[in-house]
Design a protein around this motif. Structure first.
Motif, PDB file in Angstrom:
ATOM      1  N   MET A  18      50.396  56.732  88.642  1.00 15.32           N
ATOM      2  CA  MET A  18      49.106  56.474  89.232  1.00 15.32           C
ATOM      3  C   MET A  18      49.123  55.144  89.996  1.00 15.32           C
ATOM      4  N   ILE A  19      49.617  54.099  89.361  1.00 15.14           N
ATOM      5  CA  ILE A  19      49.681  52.812  90.046  1.00 15.14           C
ATOM      6  C   ILE A  19      50.851  52.812  91.016  1.00 15.14           C
ATOM      7  N   THR A  20      51.958  53.382  90.581  1.00 11.53           N
ATOM      8  CA  THR A  20      53.130  53.516  91.447  1.00 11.53           C
ATOM      9  C   THR A  20      53.366  55.006  91.706  1.00 11.53           C
ATOM     10  N   PRO A  21      54.145  55.345  92.724  1.00  8.09           N
ATOM     11  CA  PRO A  21      54.406  56.767  93.006  1.00  8.09           C
ATOM     12  C   PRO A  21      55.103  57.453  91.830  1.00  8.09           C
ATOM     13  N   THR A  22      54.765  58.703  91.621  1.00 10.85           N
ATOM     14  CA  THR A  22      55.405  59.539  90.596  1.00 10.85           C
ATOM     15  C   THR A  22      55.653  60.913  91.211  1.00 10.85           C
ATOM     16  N   LYS A  23      56.112  61.858  90.391  1.00  6.50           N
ATOM     17  CA  LYS A  23      56.299  63.218  90.898  1.00  6.50           C
ATOM     18  C   LYS A  23      54.975  63.806  91.365  1.00  6.50           C
ATOM     19  N   GLY A  24      53.876  63.442  90.705  1.00  6.23           N
ATOM     20  CA  GLY A  24      52.569  63.994  91.054  1.00  6.23           C
ATOM     21  C   GLY A  24      51.745  63.138  91.996  1.00  6.23           C
ATOM     22  N   ILE A  25      52.156  61.907  92.235  1.00  7.84           N
ATOM     23  CA  ILE A  25      51.418  60.987  93.109  1.00  7.84           C
ATOM     24  C   ILE A  25      52.317  60.606  94.289  1.00  7.84           C
ATOM     25  N   ALA A  26      51.907  61.016  95.478  1.00  3.56           N
ATOM     26  CA  ALA A  26      52.686  60.695  96.690  1.00  3.56           C
ATOM     27  C   ALA A  26      52.662  59.187  96.934  1.00  3.56           C
ATOM     28  N   PRO A  27      53.708  58.655  97.566  1.00  3.74           N
ATOM     29  CA  PRO A  27      53.760  57.213  97.818  1.00  3.74           C
ATOM     30  C   PRO A  27      52.547  56.661  98.560  1.00  3.74           C
ATOM     31  N   ASP A  28      51.975  57.427  99.506  1.00  2.00           N
ATOM     32  CA  ASP A  28      50.824  56.904 100.248  1.00  2.00           C
ATOM     33  C   ASP A  28      49.518  57.009  99.474  1.00  2.00           C
ATOM     34  N   ARG A  29      49.551  57.634  98.272  1.00  2.00           N
ATOM     35  CA  ARG A  29      48.350  57.726  97.434  1.00  2.00           C
ATOM     36  C   ARG A  29      48.450  56.875  96.177  1.00  2.00           C
ATOM     37  N   ALA A  30      49.597  56.279  95.918  1.00  6.12           N
ATOM     38  CA  ALA A  30      49.742  55.398  94.758  1.00  6.12           C
ATOM     39  C   ALA A  30      48.765  54.227  94.904  1.00  6.12           C
ATOM     40  N   LEU A  31      48.201  53.779  93.808  1.00  4.55           N
ATOM     41  CA  LEU A  31      47.184  52.735  93.870  1.00  4.55           C
ATOM     42  C   LEU A  31      47.695  51.440  94.489  1.00  4.55           C
ATOM     43  N   LEU A  32      48.965  51.105  94.276  1.00  3.64           N
ATOM     44  CA  LEU A  32      49.515  49.904  94.912  1.00  3.64           C
ATOM     45  C   LEU A  32      49.578  50.066  96.428  1.00  3.64           C
ATOM     46  N   ALA A  33      49.940  51.247  96.901  1.00  2.00           N
ATOM     47  CA  ALA A  33      49.994  51.493  98.346  1.00  2.00           C
ATOM     48  C   ALA A  33      48.595  51.467  98.946  1.00  2.00           C
ATOM     49  N   VAL A  34      47.649  52.125  98.293  1.00  2.46           N
ATOM     50  CA  VAL A  34      46.271  52.114  98.786  1.00  2.46           C
ATOM     51  C   VAL A  34      45.721  50.686  98.736  1.00  2.46           C
ATOM     52  N   GLY A  35      46.062  49.949  97.677  1.00  2.00           N
ATOM     53  CA  GLY A  35      45.639  48.552  97.586  1.00  2.00           C
ATOM     54  C   GLY A  35      46.187  47.713  98.728  1.00  2.00           C
ATOM     55  N   ALA A  36      47.440  47.940  99.097  1.00  2.00           N
ATOM     56  CA  ALA A  36      48.030  47.214 100.228  1.00  2.00           C
ATOM     57  C   ALA A  36      47.307  47.568 101.515  1.00  2.00           C
ATOM     58  N   GLN A  37      46.954  48.835 101.668  1.00  2.00           N
ATOM     59  CA  GLN A  37      46.208  49.264 102.848  1.00  2.00           C
ATOM     60  C   GLN A  37      44.830  48.605 102.881  1.00  2.00           C
ATOM     61  N   ILE A  38      44.197  48.468 101.729  1.00  2.00           N
ATOM     62  CA  ILE A  38      42.899  47.795 101.654  1.00  2.00           C
ATOM     63  C   ILE A  38      43.063  46.325 102.029  1.00  2.00           C
ATOM     64  N   ALA A  39      44.067  45.670 101.462  1.00  4.66           N
ATOM     65  CA  ALA A  39      44.283  44.243 101.728  1.00  4.66           C
ATOM     66  C   ALA A  39      44.488  43.985 103.218  1.00  4.66           C
ATOM     67  N   MET A  40      45.129  44.923 103.917  1.00 10.19           N
ATOM     68  CA  MET A  40      45.335  44.751 105.355  1.00 10.19           C
ATOM     69  C   MET A  40      44.017  44.764 106.128  1.00 10.19           C
ATOM     70  N   GLN A  41      42.991  45.386 105.581  1.00 13.00           N
ATOM     71  CA  GLN A  41      41.702  45.464 106.267  1.00 13.00           C
ATOM     72  C   GLN A  41      40.881  44.186 106.103  1.00 13.00           C
ATOM     73  N   LEU A  42      41.260  43.353 105.158  1.00 12.23           N
ATOM     74  CA  LEU A  42      40.457  42.183 104.809  1.00 12.23           C
ATOM     75  C   LEU A  42      40.849  40.952 105.619  1.00 12.23           C
ATOM     76  N   ASP A  43      40.719  41.057 106.935  1.00 12.22           N
ATOM     77  CA  ASP A  43      40.981  39.898 107.791  1.00 12.22           C
ATOM     78  C   ASP A  43      39.824  38.906 107.734  1.00 12.22           C
ATOM     79  N   ARG A  44      38.719  39.338 107.158  1.00 10.71           N
ATOM     80  CA  ARG A  44      37.539  38.503 106.919  1.00 10.71           C
ATOM     81  C   ARG A  44      36.781  39.137 105.757  1.00 10.71           C
ATOM     82  N   PRO A  45      35.854  38.411 105.141  1.00  9.24           N
ATOM     83  CA  PRO A  45      35.092  39.020 104.047  1.00  9.24           C
ATOM     84  C   PRO A  45      34.298  40.234 104.541  1.00  9.24           C
TER      85      PRO A  45
END
Length: 88
Positions: free
Chosen positions: A1-28
């Protein structure tokens, strides 16, 4: 769930989604603004896997637990990392 597994694709792992969120935060941003930006970014960058709002919130929780983001005055802010001072 946090990292990719057989059932969780790499682009849906929480760390990957979190990185995608962090990239959006160029300002509050509000939660709604961040959610909207993330959905647009995923669409523009070829991430067709659906992402529920609940999964988005879980990814935010992971980022908060890691100290990457904080909530100030109802705005999500990206925290800056400071290295610990070297001991002599």
């Amino acid at each position: 769930m946090i990292t990719p597994t057989k059932g969780i694709a790499p682009d849906r792992a929480l760390l990957a989604v979190g990185a995608q969120i962090a990239m959006q935060l160029d300002r509050p941003l509000t939660v709604s603004q961040t959610w909207s930006r993330l959905r647009e970014w995923r669409h523009e960058n070829g991430h067709p896997a659906p992402l529920s709002f609940g999964w988005f919130v879980l990814a935010l929780d992971v980022l908060h637990a890691l100290g990457v983001v904080g909530l100030n005055n109802d705005l999500i802010t990206r925290r800056t990392a400071h290295a610990a001072p070297a001991e002599r």
